[in-house]
Every structure is written in C-alpha cells, then in structure tokens.
Design a protein around this motif. Sequence first.
Motif, PDB file in Angstrom:
ATOM      1  N   PHE A 250      54.908   3.740  16.140  1.00  0.00           N
ATOM      2  CA  PHE A 250      53.534   4.049  16.521  1.00  0.00           C
ATOM      3  C   PHE A 250      53.388   5.501  16.992  1.00  0.00           C
ATOM      4  CE2 PHE A 250      52.776  -0.685  17.465  1.00  0.00           C
ATOM      5  CZ  PHE A 250      52.216  -0.878  16.210  1.00  0.00           C
ATOM      6  N   ARG A 251      54.428   6.043  17.582  1.00  0.00           N
ATOM      7  CA  ARG A 251      54.377   7.451  17.968  1.00  0.00           C
ATOM      8  C   ARG A 251      54.273   8.351  16.736  1.00  0.00           C
ATOM      9  NH1 ARG A 251      54.048  10.482  22.525  1.00  0.00           N
ATOM     10  NH2 ARG A 251      55.865  11.715  21.942  1.00  0.00           N
ATOM     11  N   LYS A 252      54.960   7.978  15.681  1.00  0.00           N
ATOM     12  CA  LYS A 252      54.967   8.765  14.451  1.00  0.00           C
ATOM     13  C   LYS A 252      53.752   8.453  13.584  1.00  0.00           C
ATOM     14  CE  LYS A 252      57.962   9.834  10.512  1.00  0.00           C
ATOM     15  NZ  LYS A 252      59.246   9.515   9.832  1.00  0.00           N
ATOM     16  N   ASN A 253      53.259   7.224  13.655  1.00  0.00           N
ATOM     17  CA  ASN A 253      52.150   6.773  12.809  1.00  0.00           C
ATOM     18  C   ASN A 253      51.063   6.167  13.693  1.00  0.00           C
ATOM     19  OD1 ASN A 253      53.569   6.902   9.931  1.00  0.00           O
ATOM     20  ND2 ASN A 253      55.005   5.950  11.357  1.00  0.00           N
TER      21      ASN A 253
ATOM     22  N   SER B 205      60.580   1.157   5.861  1.00  0.00           N
ATOM     23  CA  SER B 205      61.464   0.347   6.689  1.00  0.00           C
ATOM     24  C   SER B 205      61.907   1.187   7.868  1.00  0.00           C
ATOM     25  CB  SER B 205      62.674  -0.122   5.881  1.00  0.00           C
ATOM     26  OG  SER B 205      63.500  -0.948   6.674  1.00  0.00           O
ATOM     27  N   ILE B 206      61.991   0.554   9.039  1.00  0.00           N
ATOM     28  CA  ILE B 206      62.363   1.279  10.246  1.00  0.00           C
ATOM     29  C   ILE B 206      63.841   1.645  10.188  1.00  0.00           C
ATOM     30  CG2 ILE B 206      62.514   1.154  12.753  1.00  0.00           C
ATOM     31  CD1 ILE B 206      59.690   1.231  11.674  1.00  0.00           C
ATOM     32  N   SER B 207      64.149   2.923  10.420  1.00  0.00           N
ATOM     33  CA  SER B 207      65.543   3.366  10.457  1.00  0.00           C
ATOM     34  C   SER B 207      65.928   3.695  11.890  1.00  0.00           C
ATOM     35  CB  SER B 207      65.714   4.610   9.565  1.00  0.00           C
ATOM     36  OG  SER B 207      65.037   5.716  10.140  1.00  0.00           O
ATOM     37  N   ASP B 208      67.163   4.035  12.099  1.00  0.00           N
ATOM     38  CA  ASP B 208      67.654   4.356  13.432  1.00  0.00           C
ATOM     39  C   ASP B 208      67.633   5.856  13.725  1.00  0.00           C
ATOM     40  OD1 ASP B 208      68.160   1.725  14.105  1.00  0.00           O
ATOM     41  OD2 ASP B 208      70.110   1.760  13.118  1.00  0.00           O
ATOM     42  N   THR B 209      67.075   6.661  12.824  1.00  0.00           N
ATOM     43  CA  THR B 209      67.016   8.094  13.064  1.00  0.00           C
ATOM     44  C   THR B 209      65.794   8.427  13.893  1.00  0.00           C
ATOM     45  OG1 THR B 209      65.818   8.385  10.999  1.00  0.00           O
ATOM     46  CG2 THR B 209      68.208   8.629  10.923  1.00  0.00           C
ATOM     47  N   PRO B 210      65.915   9.354  14.858  1.00  0.00           N
ATOM     48  CA  PRO B 210      64.768   9.677  15.698  1.00  0.00           C
ATOM     49  C   PRO B 210      63.673  10.361  14.902  1.00  0.00           C
ATOM     50  CG  PRO B 210      66.570  11.197  16.106  1.00  0.00           C
ATOM     51  CD  PRO B 210      67.100  10.130  15.209  1.00  0.00           C
ATOM     52  N   PRO B 211      62.407  10.097  15.214  1.00  0.00           N
ATOM     53  CA  PRO B 211      61.318  10.703  14.461  1.00  0.00           C
ATOM     54  C   PRO B 211      61.082  12.127  14.903  1.00  0.00           C
ATOM     55  CG  PRO B 211      60.423   9.403  16.239  1.00  0.00           C
ATOM     56  CD  PRO B 211      61.924   9.234  16.291  1.00  0.00           C
ATOM     57  N   PRO B 212      60.481  12.955  14.045  1.00  0.00           N
ATOM     58  CA  PRO B 212      60.125  14.294  14.478  1.00  0.00           C
ATOM     59  C   PRO B 212      58.939  14.239  15.430  1.00  0.00           C
ATOM     60  CG  PRO B 212      59.249  13.872  12.284  1.00  0.00           C
ATOM     61  CD  PRO B 212      60.106  12.680  12.652  1.00  0.00           C
TER      62      PRO B 212
ATOM     63  N   TYR C  84      61.566  -3.383  20.320  1.00  0.00           N
ATOM     64  CA  TYR C  84      60.473  -2.750  21.074  1.00  0.00           C
ATOM     65  C   TYR C  84      60.511  -1.235  20.900  1.00  0.00           C
ATOM     66  CZ  TYR C  84      59.498  -7.099  23.568  1.00  0.00           C
ATOM     67  OH  TYR C  84      59.159  -8.391  23.895  1.00  0.00           O
ATOM     68  N   TYR C  85      61.698  -0.648  21.011  1.00  0.00           N
ATOM     69  CA  TYR C  85      61.804   0.802  20.877  1.00  0.00           C
ATOM     70  C   TYR C  85      61.497   1.238  19.455  1.00  0.00           C
ATOM     71  CZ  TYR C  85      63.735   5.479  20.578  1.00  0.00           C
ATOM     72  OH  TYR C  85      63.898   6.819  20.340  1.00  0.00           O
ATOM     73  N   ARG C  86      61.970   0.473  18.466  1.00  0.00           N
ATOM     74  CA  ARG C  86      61.694   0.834  17.078  1.00  0.00           C
ATOM     75  C   ARG C  86      60.200   0.810  16.800  1.00  0.00           C
ATOM     76  NH1 ARG C  86      66.249  -2.561  16.214  1.00  0.00           N
ATOM     77  NH2 ARG C  86      65.004  -4.243  15.298  1.00  0.00           N
TER      78      ARG C  86
END
Length: 199
Positions: free
Chosen positions: A96-99, A3-10, A89-91
């Motif tokens: 996609f940036r992370k996966n 599930s998409i969270s609001d924490t920034p991805p590494p 859109y940002y989520r």
Amino acid sequence: MISISDTPPPRVDRRRSDKRIRVMQVNYRHTFGGSERLAATIGTSLDPERFESLFAAMKGDGEVGEMLRHQGFQTVVFGRNEGFDPFVYYRIWRYFRKNPVDILQTHHVGSLVYTAPPARALGIKVVHTEHDIHSFQRLPNELRWIRRLAHLPEKYIAIDPTIGHFLESEVNIPPEKIVVIRNGVNLDEFQPPSPRPVG
C-alpha cells in the motif's frame, strides 16, 4: 499479476496524476466462487472515469484473476501462508505504501484481519462485506477476530438482513454502520434467444 516479493520498495511520491478514486477488492483467492464473482462484478462495474478498480487475493491466483487481467485490471496476490501469518501484515503495508489505495473493500473475515490494520494505518478507508454467518458458527476464532477489529471499517455491507442482524447483535456493530445490499443477478446477461419463426 503482481506478486509480493521480499525486496524493499523504492521511496515513492504518494501524489498521483490520475485523480480517480482507487478502490481495491480483497478476497481469499482469485478463483470462481460466490464472493469472488461478486467482488469482480462490483469492481468491473464501477464508472471507469471516476474509479480505478484493483483486485487482491490473500492466498492464490486463479480463473477470476486471469479474467480480470484479460479485461485490463491489475491484480495482486499477497501470499498469505497457512495458519496465522504475522509477516503478511508488513508485506501488505509495504504494497500500500508503493501503490496507494483510497478505499479497501474486504470480503470475509480473513481478508479483513490481514488488510484492514495496515490499510487504516496508512489512512485508507475500509468497507467490509460479509457474505454469511456460517463461518462464525463453525469457527469461533473468526467471531473473536471480527469483534476485535470491528472499529476499523467505516461501513459494513451485509448481503442479507439476517447477516446484518448478526453483525449488530453478535459483533456489536452500531446499526448506522451496517448497510444491507441483497445479492442479485443482472437479468440482461441471461436473455433467451429470440424464438425462431414457426413453419
């Protein structure tokens, strides 16, 4: 399920050791319905040696998501809110940036509207599958959306020639970008039992 969270991805290295083509199917919900079942069938039928299938839902999880996870597939819910949700859109872009995904196959306009722009911004190829024209007739806003985003998918799949004609005549999609693939049923899944001997 992810599930998409609001924490920034590494920060991640987009290079992958797994060289298979990653294909994501996107639908409204992971519940049983015609397009949901079709998306699941497409993804689970791809050659696992050449493709890695992933499944996303815009709104919520359900029986299809549970079935896919039981079979070992990764699912994600993007958590779109009711009405127009600009924050999703940002989520999705962040996901996609992370996966990284190679090909995105969207089903219905709602999935196209929210996932195609961030996907194309990251160089992901988009294929859109349209399942009916009734939603365009009931909801004129959906027709405006698909016209506005018509340039994003590289191909359109219509499950019926009538839908293909609609995409060409009403959405102004070039005919060379439209492929008609009719819905079908695998009869091998519905073989009757062998008749019992009489006597």
